[in-house]
Enzyme design. Structure first.
Site, PDB file in Angstrom:
ATOM      1  N   ASN A   8       0.875  -1.178   0.000  1.00 44.43           N
ATOM      2  CA  ASN A   8       0.000   0.000   0.000  1.00 44.43           C
ATOM      3  C   ASN A   8       0.910   1.225   0.000  1.00 44.43           C
ATOM      4  OD1 ASN A   8      -1.881   1.988   0.368  1.00 44.43           O
ATOM      5  ND2 ASN A   8      -2.265   1.533   2.529  1.00 44.43           N
ATOM      6  N   TRP A   9       0.993   1.858  -1.177  1.00 44.01           N
ATOM      7  CA  TRP A   9       1.908   3.003  -1.300  1.00 44.01           C
ATOM      8  C   TRP A   9       1.348   4.274  -0.683  1.00 44.01           C
ATOM      9  CZ3 TRP A   9       3.544   2.166  -7.138  1.00 44.01           C
ATOM     10  CH2 TRP A   9       4.514   1.156  -7.180  1.00 44.01           C
ATOM     11  N   LYS A  10       0.091   4.265  -0.300  1.00 42.79           N
ATOM     12  CA  LYS A  10      -0.552   5.457   0.274  1.00 42.79           C
ATOM     13  C   LYS A  10      -0.341   6.670  -0.653  1.00 42.79           C
ATOM     14  CE  LYS A  10       0.402   3.431   4.749  1.00 42.79           C
ATOM     15  NZ  LYS A  10       0.168   3.525   6.166  1.00 42.79           N
ATOM     16  N   GLY A 176       2.018   2.114  10.666  1.00 45.48           N
ATOM     17  CA  GLY A 176       2.922   3.252  10.504  1.00 45.48           C
ATOM     18  C   GLY A 176       3.582   3.688  11.798  1.00 45.48           C
ATOM     19  N   GLY A 236       2.739  -1.190   4.280  1.00 44.02           N
ATOM     20  CA  GLY A 236       2.770   0.224   3.932  1.00 44.02           C
ATOM     21  C   GLY A 236       4.204   0.711   3.749  1.00 44.02           C
TER      22      GLY A 236
HETATM   23  C1  PEP Z   1      -0.891   0.007   5.754  1.00 45.51           C
HETATM   24  O1  PEP Z   1      -0.856   1.131   5.288  1.00 45.51           O
HETATM   25  O2  PEP Z   1      -1.827  -0.740   5.440  1.00 45.51           O
HETATM   26  C2  PEP Z   1       0.161  -0.412   6.682  1.00 45.51           C
HETATM   27  C3  PEP Z   1       0.061  -1.591   7.229  1.00 45.51           C
HETATM   28  O3  PEP Z   1       1.184   0.471   6.913  1.00 45.51           O
HETATM   29  P1  PEP Z   1       2.603   0.156   7.655  1.00 45.51           P
HETATM   30  O4  PEP Z   1       3.118  -1.138   7.065  1.00 45.51           O
HETATM   31  O5  PEP Z   1       3.468   1.318   7.327  1.00 45.51           O
HETATM   32  O6  PEP Z   1       2.309   0.010   9.110  1.00 45.51           O
END
Ligand code: PEP
Length: 251
Positions: A8-10, A176, A236
């Site tokens: 998930n690149w957001k 995150g 993420g």
């Molecule tokens: C996500 O955005 O779905 C996620 C799990 O982010 P991260 O891996 O950065 O915690």
């Protein structure tokens, strides 16, 4: 079932950065197809077409969108339809990501209508669910997961066929933050999710991939992927660099 490894690149990466990532992924795998893995990249809308094109050329990555609006077309300024997502070459969409729930204010009803609309309009869906730290500390884990799953999965079971629906359990406090849930937190929550999914969808629930997300990285992905009821990971921060992400794919 192949393990699902999803990025998930957001709100990161332009179209050319997405192409660069995919080109590097191609180099890292040097023509080989990762065995026993289904790989998905959820790109931002403006990089979706470029990601889908590169993914198509690579042959073993699917491109996905991070959101959609549940209407065919019309006066919805700034929104993107299922048709637009499919025409950009993507076949799957995220719904209910915690950042959409907690920053953009999407409630369970909105998440449910997006989920149903996407499934009815030819997109696969990865539904994200998960509790906040406060809810966990108040002993509300089961209530939250039941509420989120029951509301979002209120669609006809026929829509579950053809590997069209995925669930990602992502505790909000682990996203995150660098704080990963312990293996026993993950195994416990996944067993609970599977039980709830089974009460909604019967034995079909065993064919729904159930992913874990929350500060997954190359160093912990292998251990997480071995846990019962964990069919994959949604990543993420650690999915932004092709090198790191390739290590998660092969973990
Ligand atoms: C996500 O955005 O779905 C996620 C799990 O982010 P991260 O891996 O950065 O915690």
């Amino acid at each position: 079932m192949d393990k699902v490894i999803a990025a998930n690149w957001k709100m990161n990466k332009t179209a050319s950065e997405a192409q660069g990532f995919m080109a590097r992924l191609k180099e890292l795998f040097d023509g080989a197809v990762p065995e026993g893995r289904e790989v998905i990249v959820f790109a931002p809308f403006t990089a979706l077409e470029a990601t889908a094109r590169s993914a198509g050329a690579l042959g073993w990555v699917q491109a996905g969108a991070q959101n959609l609006y549940p209407a065919e077309k019309g006066a919805f300024t700034g929104e993107i339809s299922a048709d637009m997502i499919r025409s950009a070459g993507a076949g799957i969409v995220l719904t209910g990501h915690s950042e959409r729930r907690h920053i953009m204010g999407e409630d369970d009803k909105t998440v449910a209508s997006k989920t149903l609309f996407a499934l009815q309009h030819g997109l696969k869906v990865m539904l994200c669910i998960g509790e906040t730290l406060e809810e966990r500390e108040q002993g509300l884990l089961r209530n939250v997961l039941e509420r989120q799953l029951i509301t979002a999965m209120s669609f006809d079971a026929g829509l579950l066929s053809g590997h069209s629906f995925y669930v990602a359990y992502e505790p909000v406090w682990a996203i995150g933050t660098g704080r990963t849930a312990t293996p026993s937190d993950i195994a416990g929550a996944h067993a609970l999710c599977r039980e709830i999914m089974r009460s909604i969808a019967g034995d079909e629930a065993f064919s729904i991939p159930l992913l874990y997300g929350g500060s997954v990285k190359a160093s912990n992905a292998g251990e997480i992927l071995l846990l019962d009821n964990v069919d994959g990971v949604l990543v993420g921060g650690a999915s932004l660099e092709a090198e790191q992400f390739s290590k998660i794919i092969t973990a």
